[in-house]
Write a protein that holds these residues in place. Structure first.
Motif, PDB file in Angstrom:
ATOM      1  N   PRO A 164       0.848  -1.298   0.020  1.00  0.00           N
ATOM      2  CA  PRO A 164      -0.014  -0.086   0.126  1.00  0.00           C
ATOM      3  C   PRO A 164       0.993   1.201  -0.083  1.00  0.00           C
ATOM      4  O   PRO A 164       1.796   1.172   0.746  1.00  0.00           O
ATOM      5  CB  PRO A 164      -0.798  -0.236   1.396  1.00  0.00           C
ATOM      6  CG  PRO A 164      -0.030  -1.021   2.130  1.00  0.00           C
ATOM      7  CD  PRO A 164       0.917  -1.916   1.449  1.00  0.00           C
ATOM      8  N   CYS A 165       0.581   2.282  -0.957  1.00  0.00           N
ATOM      9  CA  CYS A 165       1.431   3.360  -0.946  1.00  0.00           C
ATOM     10  C   CYS A 165       0.748   4.600  -0.395  1.00  0.00           C
ATOM     11  O   CYS A 165      -0.400   4.874  -0.889  1.00  0.00           O
ATOM     12  CB  CYS A 165       1.856   3.550  -2.385  1.00  0.00           C
ATOM     13  SG  CYS A 165       2.851   2.193  -2.997  1.00  0.00           S
ATOM     14  N   TYR A 166       1.228   5.366   0.393  1.00  0.00           N
ATOM     15  CA  TYR A 166       0.652   6.682   0.652  1.00  0.00           C
ATOM     16  C   TYR A 166       2.097   7.501   1.128  1.00  0.00           C
ATOM     17  O   TYR A 166       2.507   7.269   2.156  1.00  0.00           O
ATOM     18  CB  TYR A 166      -0.080   6.389   2.039  1.00  0.00           C
ATOM     19  CG  TYR A 166      -0.889   7.451   2.552  1.00  0.00           C
ATOM     20  CD1 TYR A 166      -2.040   7.965   1.597  1.00  0.00           C
ATOM     21  CD2 TYR A 166      -0.680   8.462   3.320  1.00  0.00           C
ATOM     22  CE1 TYR A 166      -2.609   9.181   2.163  1.00  0.00           C
ATOM     23  CE2 TYR A 166      -1.123   9.518   3.632  1.00  0.00           C
ATOM     24  CZ  TYR A 166      -2.338   9.952   2.944  1.00  0.00           C
ATOM     25  OH  TYR A 166      -2.967  11.057   3.203  1.00  0.00           O
TER      26      TYR A 166
ATOM     27  N   ASP B  16      -2.828   4.763  -2.511  1.00  0.00           N
ATOM     28  CA  ASP B  16      -4.143   4.920  -1.663  1.00  0.00           C
ATOM     29  C   ASP B  16      -4.477   6.467  -1.812  1.00  0.00           C
ATOM     30  O   ASP B  16      -4.505   7.084  -0.671  1.00  0.00           O
ATOM     31  CB  ASP B  16      -3.896   4.399  -0.233  1.00  0.00           C
ATOM     32  CG  ASP B  16      -5.104   4.620   0.543  1.00  0.00           C
ATOM     33  OD1 ASP B  16      -6.138   4.496   0.028  1.00  0.00           O
ATOM     34  OD2 ASP B  16      -5.253   4.477   1.698  1.00  0.00           O
TER      35      ASP B  16
ATOM     36  N   GLY C 254      -7.703   4.038   3.062  1.00  0.00           N
ATOM     37  CA  GLY C 254      -6.892   3.626   4.625  1.00  0.00           C
ATOM     38  C   GLY C 254      -6.210   2.259   3.898  1.00  0.00           C
ATOM     39  O   GLY C 254      -6.514   1.604   2.848  1.00  0.00           O
ATOM     40  N   LYS C 255      -5.310   2.050   4.872  1.00  0.00           N
ATOM     41  CA  LYS C 255      -4.274   0.949   4.483  1.00  0.00           C
ATOM     42  C   LYS C 255      -4.858  -0.505   4.163  1.00  0.00           C
ATOM     43  O   LYS C 255      -4.431  -1.046   3.231  1.00  0.00           O
ATOM     44  CB  LYS C 255      -3.235   0.678   5.458  1.00  0.00           C
ATOM     45  CG  LYS C 255      -2.294  -0.290   5.595  1.00  0.00           C
ATOM     46  CD  LYS C 255      -1.178  -0.486   6.567  1.00  0.00           C
ATOM     47  CE  LYS C 255      -0.483  -1.675   6.617  1.00  0.00           C
ATOM     48  NZ  LYS C 255       0.552  -2.020   7.635  1.00  0.00           N
TER      49      LYS C 255
ATOM     50  N   ALA D 203      -6.679  -0.614   0.873  1.00  0.00           N
ATOM     51  CA  ALA D 203      -5.569  -0.690  -0.066  1.00  0.00           C
ATOM     52  C   ALA D 203      -5.038  -2.128  -0.061  1.00  0.00           C
ATOM     53  O   ALA D 203      -4.823  -2.559  -1.226  1.00  0.00           O
ATOM     54  CB  ALA D 203      -4.571   0.226   0.304  1.00  0.00           C
TER      55      ALA D 203
ATOM     56  N   ASP E   2       5.154  -2.449   4.108  1.00  0.00           N
ATOM     57  CA  ASP E   2       4.985  -1.021   3.951  1.00  0.00           C
ATOM     58  C   ASP E   2       5.736  -0.498   2.957  1.00  0.00           C
ATOM     59  O   ASP E   2       6.772  -1.014   2.563  1.00  0.00           O
ATOM     60  CB  ASP E   2       5.197  -0.269   5.388  1.00  0.00           C
ATOM     61  CG  ASP E   2       4.203  -0.476   6.411  1.00  0.00           C
ATOM     62  OD1 ASP E   2       3.169  -1.417   5.721  1.00  0.00           O
ATOM     63  OD2 ASP E   2       4.303  -0.053   7.367  1.00  0.00           O
ATOM     64  N   ASP E   3       5.527   0.790   2.642  1.00  0.00           N
ATOM     65  CA  ASP E   3       6.213   1.530   1.374  1.00  0.00           C
ATOM     66  C   ASP E   3       7.278   2.245   2.028  1.00  0.00           C
ATOM     67  O   ASP E   3       8.031   3.055   1.135  1.00  0.00           O
ATOM     68  CB  ASP E   3       5.310   2.366   0.657  1.00  0.00           C
ATOM     69  CG  ASP E   3       4.541   3.237   1.716  1.00  0.00           C
ATOM     70  OD1 ASP E   3       4.808   3.350   2.905  1.00  0.00           O
ATOM     71  OD2 ASP E   3       3.766   4.201   1.385  1.00  0.00           O
TER      72      ASP E   3
ATOM     73  N   GLN F  21      10.750   0.283   6.384  1.00  0.00           N
ATOM     74  CA  GLN F  21      10.708  -0.340   7.891  1.00  0.00           C
ATOM     75  C   GLN F  21      10.839  -1.612   7.955  1.00  0.00           C
ATOM     76  O   GLN F  21      11.248  -2.160   8.921  1.00  0.00           O
ATOM     77  CB  GLN F  21       9.652   0.345   8.440  1.00  0.00           C
ATOM     78  CG  GLN F  21       9.841   2.019   8.774  1.00  0.00           C
ATOM     79  CD  GLN F  21       8.765   2.501  10.095  1.00  0.00           C
ATOM     80  OE1 GLN F  21       7.586   2.538   9.840  1.00  0.00           O
ATOM     81  NE2 GLN F  21       9.098   3.020  11.155  1.00  0.00           N
TER      82      GLN F  21
ATOM     83  N   LYS G 238       3.276   5.744  20.787  1.00  0.00           N
ATOM     84  CA  LYS G 238       2.593   4.736  19.769  1.00  0.00           C
ATOM     85  C   LYS G 238       2.803   3.483  20.418  1.00  0.00           C
ATOM     86  O   LYS G 238       2.125   2.556  20.263  1.00  0.00           O
ATOM     87  CB  LYS G 238       3.395   4.836  18.333  1.00  0.00           C
ATOM     88  CG  LYS G 238       2.529   5.666  17.643  1.00  0.00           C
ATOM     89  CD  LYS G 238       3.007   5.714  16.240  1.00  0.00           C
ATOM     90  CE  LYS G 238       2.064   4.896  15.053  1.00  0.00           C
ATOM     91  NZ  LYS G 238       2.679   4.803  13.763  1.00  0.00           N
TER      92      LYS G 238
ATOM     93  N   ARG H  59      12.425   4.720   9.073  1.00  0.00           N
ATOM     94  CA  ARG H  59      11.794   5.144   7.775  1.00  0.00           C
ATOM     95  C   ARG H  59      12.768   5.697   6.820  1.00  0.00           C
ATOM     96  O   ARG H  59      13.892   6.312   7.595  1.00  0.00           O
ATOM     97  CB  ARG H  59      10.702   6.018   7.719  1.00  0.00           C
ATOM     98  CG  ARG H  59       9.387   5.760   8.457  1.00  0.00           C
ATOM     99  CD  ARG H  59       8.504   6.975   8.557  1.00  0.00           C
ATOM    100  NE  ARG H  59       8.210   7.457   7.153  1.00  0.00           N
ATOM    101  CZ  ARG H  59       7.069   7.140   6.585  1.00  0.00           C
ATOM    102  NH1 ARG H  59       6.238   6.252   7.236  1.00  0.00           N
ATOM    103  NH2 ARG H  59       6.899   7.638   5.249  1.00  0.00           N
TER     104      ARG H  59
ATOM    105  N   HIS I  69       2.177   8.182   8.712  1.00  0.00           N
ATOM    106  CA  HIS I  69       1.012   8.893   8.252  1.00  0.00           C
ATOM    107  C   HIS I  69      -0.155   8.438   9.138  1.00  0.00           C
ATOM    108  O   HIS I  69      -1.304   8.877   9.080  1.00  0.00           O
ATOM    109  CB  HIS I  69       0.725   8.680   6.676  1.00  0.00           C
ATOM    110  CG  HIS I  69       1.673   9.256   5.853  1.00  0.00           C
ATOM    111  ND1 HIS I  69       2.634   8.469   5.638  1.00  0.00           N
ATOM    112  CD2 HIS I  69       2.027  10.478   5.389  1.00  0.00           C
ATOM    113  CE1 HIS I  69       3.389   9.159   4.705  1.00  0.00           C
ATOM    114  NE2 HIS I  69       2.993  10.392   4.749  1.00  0.00           N
TER     115      HIS I  69
ATOM    116  N   LYS J 240      -6.369   8.443  13.059  1.00  0.00           N
ATOM    117  CA  LYS J 240      -6.557   7.246  12.117  1.00  0.00           C
ATOM    118  C   LYS J 240      -6.399   5.844  12.892  1.00  0.00           C
ATOM    119  O   LYS J 240      -7.241   4.917  12.662  1.00  0.00           O
ATOM    120  CB  LYS J 240      -5.518   7.585  11.051  1.00  0.00           C
ATOM    121  CG  LYS J 240      -5.955   7.873   9.687  1.00  0.00           C
ATOM    122  CD  LYS J 240      -4.912   7.696   8.595  1.00  0.00           C
ATOM    123  CE  LYS J 240      -5.318   8.301   7.417  1.00  0.00           C
ATOM    124  NZ  LYS J 240      -4.358   8.296   6.374  1.00  0.00           N
TER     125      LYS J 240
END
Ligand code: UDP
Ligand code: MG
Length: 312
Positions: free
Chosen positions: A8-10, A42, A72-73, A76, A93-94, A97, A130, A198, A204, A209
């Motif tokens: 998924p790319c964002y 996305d 949203g991820k 996607a 992920d894009d 990471q 987080k 990253r 994001h 979210k």
């Protein structure tokens, strides 16, 4: 064996090229491996789409799916899964990471008899705030989704084709990847891996979210919160009843006792709060039913570009 990578790319115009380069490099360790890369844009606000389109022009093993808005991820990922042709699927992920360079350890683990192999991160490269969110999420999914205690889903997941086929049968508007994986199989293994920084830019997943995803996951896959609400309601009502009885008895025993406005207000507030909480919880479920029956889409695809050609 054919591998399908779903990304998924964002917001990754600067990171997607090195991420794909790392996949290519990892594959060269076993050069006979057939593989494809499916990138789902996305509706990223940056220029990742032109970057992807440039890549796909020169690559025959790549598909770019452009979503019409930001879904949203999870949506996607499911959109990408629909277009895989391989029999082992890697979701990553894009942003660089994910421990892509450890891919073969994950495949070896899969061969030990697992249906899904996830990355268990020793130390996550994220803020304490987080980390707290992740810990809370872990506890909640243990309780609500019966997730095994030692299982932590990472952002790098390797799945067998039949699991993916099962996951994409889910057609509702708010998919929750973790819940869908847990519903599909109990043979889930992990490889301990490092969560890297990253390559560039910022994450994001805002607080709003993450919270949305969290609520969504639990209400979509479990009715336990609803039951808890009913239980709490019953408990509070019982306390109110006993408290009321006690007050009457007290009043009879000592008629001079003043009528306690403060205590009445306290009870009212408490009970009122509980009622609102219960209503909110029920509203969440009703809202979800409404969205499901009104056929709100999981994702809308604007365009698919495959190896240089656009498919309609
Ligand atoms: N992502 C997405 N849609 C969004 C936000 C994120 O598809 O609206 C994807 C993003 O492209 C990435 C993954 O979700 O592949 C994780 O995002 P990010 O790295 O920003 O999150 P974090 O690592 O901070 O949790
Ligand atoms: Mg990230």
């Amino acid at each position: 064996m054919k591998l399908s990578f779903v990304i998924p790319c964002y917001g990754s115009e600067e990171t997607i090229v090195p991420v794909i380069a790392e996949i290519d490099e990892t594959i060269t360790q076993k050069p006979e491996t057939d593989y494809e890369i499916i990138c789902v844009n996305d509706c990223s606000p940056d220029n990742v789409l032109p970057v992807l389109k440039r890549l796909v022009e020169t690559r025959t093993n790549m598909t770019v799916i452009d979503l019409a808005r930001n879904f949203g991820k999870n949506s996607a990922v499911l959109a990408g899964m629909k277009y895989i042709t391989g029999n082992i699927v890697i979701v990553l992920d894009d942003d660089g990471q994910c421990p892509t360079y450890r891919l073969w350890d994950f495949i070896d683990k899969l061969d030990e008899g697992y249906d899904i192999v996830t990355a268990k991160y020793g130390n996550r490269k994220q803020s304490p705030f987080k980390n707290f969110g992740s810990a809370l999420n872990h506890k909640m999914s243990q309780w609500l989704l019966n997730k095994p205690k030692d299982l932590h889903f990472g952002t790098f997941n390797v799945l067998r084709r039949f699991v993916v086929d099962e996951i994409i049968r889910y057609k509702n508007a708010f998919p929750y990847f973790e819940g869908l994986m847990l519903c599909s199989t109990n043979k889930i293994g992990y490889v301990i891996a490092e969560d890297r920084e990253r390559i560039a830019g910022e994450g994001h997943f805002t607080f709003a979210k993450s919270l949305g995803l969290w609520l969504n996951g639990f209400t979509a896959f479990s009715v336990k919160p609803l039951r808890l609400t009913a239980f709490l309601g019953f408990f509070v009502a019982a306390i109110g009843f006993i408290y009321g009885l006690a007050t009457i008895v007290q009043k009879i025993l000592s008629p001079a006792m003043p009528i306690g406005y403060a205590s009445t207000m306290a009870v009212l507030l408490f009970v009122g709060g509980m009622i609102l909480l219960s209503l909110g919880m029920i509203g969440e479920y009703v809202g979800r039913i409404y969205i499901s029956i009104s056929n709100s889409p999981q994702y809308v695809i604007r365009e698919i570009v495959k190896g240089g050609q656009t498919l309609d």
